[in-house]
Scaffold this motif. Structure first.
Motif, PDB file in Angstrom:
ATOM      1  N   UNK A 150     -52.031 -16.258   4.014  1.00 14.27           N
ATOM      2  CA  UNK A 150     -51.018 -15.200   3.226  1.00 14.27           C
ATOM      3  C   UNK A 150     -49.753 -15.605   2.661  1.00 14.27           C
ATOM      4  N   UNK A 151     -49.523 -16.963   2.859  1.00 20.84           N
ATOM      5  CA  UNK A 151     -48.158 -17.843   2.218  1.00 20.84           C
ATOM      6  C   UNK A 151     -46.972 -17.158   2.641  1.00 20.84           C
ATOM      7  N   UNK A 152     -47.155 -16.768   4.002  1.00 22.39           N
ATOM      8  CA  UNK A 152     -46.147 -16.366   4.784  1.00 22.39           C
ATOM      9  C   UNK A 152     -45.147 -17.350   5.347  1.00 22.39           C
ATOM     10  N   UNK A 153     -45.288 -18.433   5.446  1.00 18.13           N
ATOM     11  CA  UNK A 153     -44.273 -19.519   5.960  1.00 18.13           C
ATOM     12  C   UNK A 153     -43.991 -20.432   4.792  1.00 18.13           C
ATOM     13  N   UNK A 154     -42.766 -19.964   4.869  1.00  9.24           N
ATOM     14  CA  UNK A 154     -41.763 -20.839   3.636  1.00  9.24           C
ATOM     15  C   UNK A 154     -42.469 -21.243   2.244  1.00  9.24           C
ATOM     16  N   UNK A 155     -43.061 -20.292   1.752  1.00 11.28           N
ATOM     17  CA  UNK A 155     -43.918 -20.522   0.382  1.00 11.28           C
ATOM     18  C   UNK A 155     -42.894 -21.200  -0.690  1.00 11.28           C
ATOM     19  N   UNK A 156     -43.811 -22.114  -1.297  1.00  8.50           N
ATOM     20  CA  UNK A 156     -43.042 -23.014  -2.493  1.00  8.50           C
ATOM     21  C   UNK A 156     -42.521 -24.217  -2.144  1.00  8.50           C
ATOM     22  N   UNK A 157     -42.516 -24.591  -0.695  1.00  8.79           N
ATOM     23  CA  UNK A 157     -41.962 -25.761  -0.201  1.00  8.79           C
ATOM     24  C   UNK A 157     -42.979 -26.916  -0.289  1.00  8.79           C
ATOM     25  N   UNK A 158     -42.896 -28.039  -0.963  1.00 16.10           N
ATOM     26  CA  UNK A 158     -43.650 -29.351  -0.714  1.00 16.10           C
ATOM     27  C   UNK A 158     -44.712 -29.237  -2.100  1.00 16.10           C
ATOM     28  N   UNK A 159     -45.491 -28.269  -1.940  1.00 11.92           N
ATOM     29  CA  UNK A 159     -46.611 -27.993  -3.120  1.00 11.92           C
ATOM     30  C   UNK A 159     -46.676 -26.583  -3.389  1.00 11.92           C
ATOM     31  N   UNK A 160     -47.123 -26.194  -4.422  1.00 14.68           N
ATOM     32  CA  UNK A 160     -47.255 -24.630  -4.964  1.00 14.68           C
ATOM     33  C   UNK A 160     -48.578 -24.339  -4.377  1.00 14.68           C
TER      34      UNK A 160
END
Length: 554
Positions: free
Chosen positions: A544-554
């Protein structure tokens, strides 16, 4: 009970950099970078003067957190939310002083136990909220901010209440420590029993064990104690798939290492709640010696020889000529360091050693252990230094370096107050390519300064020596132009430095991590397939991309 840094800068309120007692610094910085230290500082606005967007948290979400953690541990006031919006990168500080808050967290929650952390993650997942773990807030690569376009509720989960050393196994030489322990927290608790973790990054006073693990941190004494990846023996992590708990063993062959997956994961896999780490007895003796080399190439060769020798120093650091001149310029009037280039030393270096004073490079090498081992290592290192044209100047400068080693970030705030930008970038590469990486990065930065029409300065030091190579840590600064956005100029210079790392055989980061600042280079660094594997791991754990989405890779 959880203390935070200034919302607008580094460190604690009331602590700042001053140059009045350093008579050579202001003219030096004006000469090399056009930065006027005597210019009146730009006023930092009061938070009450800025337009802080209101929390978007649904009342039912707030109520769920209050029920699980207690009302005193759920915050939606402006100050707490602003403190948890960004880390402390140059971009973060510029934006926050402008009142550009991006996507503020709607709530800040402070679990006090692993069970409460599990409850907080469950609440966030059920509400389809974004949850971003927060340690000390010292991150400088954009690992703490939510995407600007995020429409879901955003929650910052601060682990600062969890900061105890839970147990110490003196036989195995390991300690179980909660992830929210700041460097001073855990060292105070360990030192009281005669032990140390030996991990001292620049951010030591304001960063946590969990943050070190989440970013694969390195400390100033990693030559002796290892990086955090070497120090960490086991982790406990609250994830959407349940609690991950790896075994407290020295090594295992059980498929791909889950411990390694957590290291450097920047909150994308879950919230680290505690770790088992290696610890060491406090040393009987500890000393940092200062040396001079005729030039940077000689210093690098000496560090390589030391790494290949039987000596076991705790610190191996050598500055290039630019950083050496800057370091000497920061010395206080009448200080030991300020006397290093007095007439006697200059005469000895130039006449007896044949050194060009403008190319001389300062080195700090640390030794610790028993009196016998320190004496042995100092002798071995001294022979190597001499073989490479260097000479020692005693432990006085090393003592001063040791006392001031955590103060450097305050200088960045000081120059930002005067309209100048300064930042750091670091990389690692092999001994074979170390000098060419240095030279080409410096050339790339100087070319970028010229392209954007600013007077800038870049310098570097080697630190963290390994079997096959070392880390090089670059610092750059320039006076921001008045006719353009300083961040645009900053992006050009920073981008040129990072690209030069990749183009010359280095990695995009040695220990500051990826975050959002560096992720555009991730495929060049670990290959598109490698980046795809990392992305698949994150998607598998957190679909669900709930944890820190956008960090490291998309």
């Amino acid at each position: 009970m959880v203390e935070h840094m200034k919302w607008w800068g580094w460190g604690q309120e009331g602590v700042a950099f001053h140059h009045e007692d350093k008579p050579n610094l202001a003219p030096f910085v004006m000469k090399v970078a056009g930065i006027d230290f005597d210019a009146p500082p730009v006023r930092v606005p009061e938070l009450s003067e800025l337009d802080v967007p209101a929390s978007r948290a649904p009342e039912e979400l707030r109520a769920a957190f209050v029920e699980a953690l207690g009302a005193e541990h759920v915050h939606d006031d402006d100050l707490d939310r602003v403190v948890h919006t960004y880390g402390k990168s140059m971009r973060d500080l510029v934006r926050i002083r402008r009142g550009d808050f991006g996507r503020l967290p709607d709530l800040v929650v402070y679990p006090g136990t692993e069970a409460e952390t599990e409850a907080a993650l469950r609440i966030a997942l059920e509400a389809d909220a974004v949850l971003i773990p927060f340690g000390g807030g010292s991150n400088i690569v954009g690992s703490l901010e939510a995407p600007r376009e995020e429409t879901r509720p955003v929650v910052s989960l601060d682990v600062g209440r969890m900061r105890a050393v839970l147990s110490l196994d003196e036989t195995a030489k390991t300690a179980r420590i909660q992830a929210g322990a700041l460097g001073p927290d855990l060292e105070e608790q360990l030192n009281a029993r005669g032990w140390t973790i030996g991990h001292f990054p620049d951010s030591f006073k304001h960063s946590t064990l969990g943050g070190w693990i989440a970013t694969r941190s390195s400390g100033m004494q990693s030559d002796r104690f290892g990086d955090i990846a070497d120090i960490t023996r086991a982790v406990r992590v609250v994830t959407p798939k349940g609690l991950v708990a790896t075994a407290e063993v020295p090594v295992q062959s059980t498929g791909p290492s889950v411990r390694e997956m957590v290291l450097g994961s920047e909150g994308r896999l879950g919230i680290i709640t505690e770790a088992t780490v290696q610890v060491h007895r406090l040393a009987e003796e500890r000393v940092i010696q200062a040396y001079f080399f005729p030039d940077y190439a000689s210093g690098l060769k000496a560090m390589h020889a030391i790494a290949a020798s039987d000596a076991s120093p705790s610190i191996t650091r050598v500055s290039d000529a630019n950083e050496t001149q800057f370091t000497l310029a920061t010395s206080k009037k009448g200080s030991t360091l300020g006397q290093l280039l007095n007439k006697g030393v200059q005469l000895y270096a130039s006449k007896r050693k044949g050194m060009d004073l403008s190319q001389m490079c300062l080195s700090f090498i640390g030794f610790e252990g028993s009196a016998t081992s320190v004496r042995r290592d100092k002798t071995l290192v001294g022979e190597i230094v001499k073989k490479h044209g260097g000479f020692g100047v005693g432990s006085g400068p090393g003592t001063l370096y040791d006392q001031k080693k955590f103060d450097t970030p305050y200088i960045r705030d000081f120059i930002l107050d005067r309209g100048a930008y300064g930042d750091v970038s670091e990389t690692s590469s092999s001994w074979t390519t170390l000098k060419s990486v240095h030279d080409n990065v410096v050339a790339a930065a100087e070319k970028a300064f010229a392209e954007v029409g600013v007077k800038g300065f870049i310098f570097c030091h080697l630190s963290h020596s390994y079997h096959s190579g070392a880390c090089q840590y670059f610092t750059f600064a320039f006076q921001a132009p008045t006719d353009r956005d300083g961040l645009e100029v900053y992006d050009t210079v920073k981008g040129a430095i990072q690209q030069a790392f990749i183009d010359n055989g280095g990695t995009l980061s040695h220990h500051h991590a990826v975050g959002r600042e560096h992720k555009r280079w991730i495929e060049q660094d670990i290959s598109p397939a490698g980046a795809g594997i990392v992305g698949a791991l994150f998607a598998g754990v957190d679909p669900g991309r709930n944890l820190n989405p956008g960090a490291i890779v998309d």
